[in-house]
Design a protein around this motif. Structure first.
Motif, PDB file in Angstrom:
ATOM      1  N   GLU A  96       0.849  -1.005  -0.160  1.00  0.00           N
ATOM      2  CA  GLU A  96       0.016   0.034  -0.041  1.00  0.00           C
ATOM      3  C   GLU A  96       0.830   1.293   0.069  1.00  0.00           C
ATOM      4  O   GLU A  96       0.467   2.179  -0.433  1.00  0.00           O
ATOM      5  CB  GLU A  96      -0.807  -0.015   1.247  1.00  0.00           C
ATOM      6  CG  GLU A  96      -1.826  -1.212   1.508  1.00  0.00           C
ATOM      7  CD  GLU A  96      -2.843  -1.236   0.353  1.00  0.00           C
ATOM      8  OE1 GLU A  96      -3.160  -0.373  -0.382  1.00  0.00           O
ATOM      9  OE2 GLU A  96      -3.577  -2.336   0.186  1.00  0.00           O
ATOM     10  N   LYS A  97       2.122   1.069   0.738  1.00  0.00           N
ATOM     11  CA  LYS A  97       2.724   2.272   0.812  1.00  0.00           C
ATOM     12  C   LYS A  97       4.267   2.073   0.980  1.00  0.00           C
ATOM     13  O   LYS A  97       4.638   0.897   1.635  1.00  0.00           O
ATOM     14  CB  LYS A  97       2.518   3.211   2.151  1.00  0.00           C
ATOM     15  CG  LYS A  97       2.951   4.491   2.123  1.00  0.00           C
ATOM     16  CD  LYS A  97       2.534   5.082   3.456  1.00  0.00           C
ATOM     17  CE  LYS A  97       3.344   6.389   3.833  1.00  0.00           C
ATOM     18  NZ  LYS A  97       2.718   7.066   5.028  1.00  0.00           N
ATOM     19  N   LYS A  99       8.450   3.900   1.509  1.00  0.00           N
ATOM     20  CA  LYS A  99       9.551   4.973   1.579  1.00  0.00           C
ATOM     21  C   LYS A  99      10.751   4.307   1.667  1.00  0.00           C
ATOM     22  O   LYS A  99      10.980   3.388   2.568  1.00  0.00           O
ATOM     23  CB  LYS A  99       9.190   5.743   2.508  1.00  0.00           C
ATOM     24  CG  LYS A  99       7.863   6.609   2.823  1.00  0.00           C
ATOM     25  CD  LYS A  99       7.750   7.683   3.644  1.00  0.00           C
ATOM     26  CE  LYS A  99       7.900   7.209   4.956  1.00  0.00           C
ATOM     27  NZ  LYS A  99       7.630   8.230   6.006  1.00  0.00           N
TER      28      LYS A  99
END
Length: 245
Positions: A96-97, A99
């Motif tokens: 979903e995400k 970094k």
């Protein structure tokens, strides 16, 4: 899965285990996150059975031969040995995400969801309880969990072996949320008590999962860190993160 899978994808690309048309991700790419997400989608089918060439374990099932648990809290006392644990359904993860920070350090964070996991294992539990319920016993269990969200954060550092740099995890933290669950227990020592424990869990899974969640998070972080270091302890760092000539 998690940060482990994302960096493993880079390792697979560099090791030339998959076709040459697999997307190459460069360390200085301003859209590195997008490149790696694309790479994960392409290599995902290969993760199902694992990639022995770079020590990537199979995701379905994901196997943990032995796990020792020892934790005491106000509403929990658990001392257990778990063997032959298998988790089915992990290959259906969705990122979903993500970094990544590669500016003079190696830090990553991934949020993913897993629709359903089925976990089977053998257990030996001694002197243990949840709330006031005695859960000691020995046998086999099967559990179904749905609506799983995982946030994994990790940091790593390069180490040098025989003049070559490798990447090793320094810290791994996982945060989990499980929507619902059911357990089925086949206890060879205390079948009646085990049946009562399973009925208690299945009637109030959120209560028990909240109590167990810190232990689940700690154990999963330790497992992922061990697998991370197993994989990246054999692949030179300059092959994981491709640098433009």
């Amino acid at each position: 899965m998690r940060v482990l899978v994302i960096l493993a994808v880079c390792a697979v690309v560099s090791a030339k285990i998959i076709p040459d048309d697999f997307p190459q991700c460069k360390r200085n790419d301003p859209e590195l996150d997008k490149c790696i997400l694309k790479a994960v989608d392409v290599v995902k089918p290969r993760l199902l059975n694992g990639i022995p060439e770079v020590n990537v374990p199979a995701l379905d099932p994901f196997n943990v031969p032995t796990l020792k648990l020892d934790r005491t809290a106000s509403n929990l006392r658990l001392k257990a040995t778990i063997k032959n644990m298998k988790a089915f359904g992990g290959s259906n993860f969705k990122i979903e995400k993500m970094k990544l920070n590669l500016n003079n350090k190696y830090v990553g964070e991934v949020k993913l969801t897993i629709p359903q996991l089925e976990v089977t294992a053998e257990y030996d539990v001694r002197g243990s309880r949840i709330l006031t319920l005695d859960i000691s016993g020995k046998g086999k269990f099967r559990s179904n969990f749905t609506g799983i969200t995982v946030v994994a954060k990790g940091s790593a550092k390069p180490i040098v072996k025989d003049g070559v740099e490798y990447l090793q995890a320094e810290k791994m933290i996982t945060k989990l949320r499980i929507g619902n669950g059911q357990v089925f227990i086949d206890d060879t020592e205390r079948p009646v008590a085990a049946s009562s424990a399973a009925a208690f869990f299945n009637a109030s899974p959120s209560v028990v999962l909240d109590i167990l969640n810190p232990l689940i998070e700690e154990s999963s972080a330790a497992i992922f860190k061990a697998f991370f270091n197993k994989i990246f302890g054999t692949i030179p760092l300059n092959e994981i993160l491709v640098v433009d000539a």
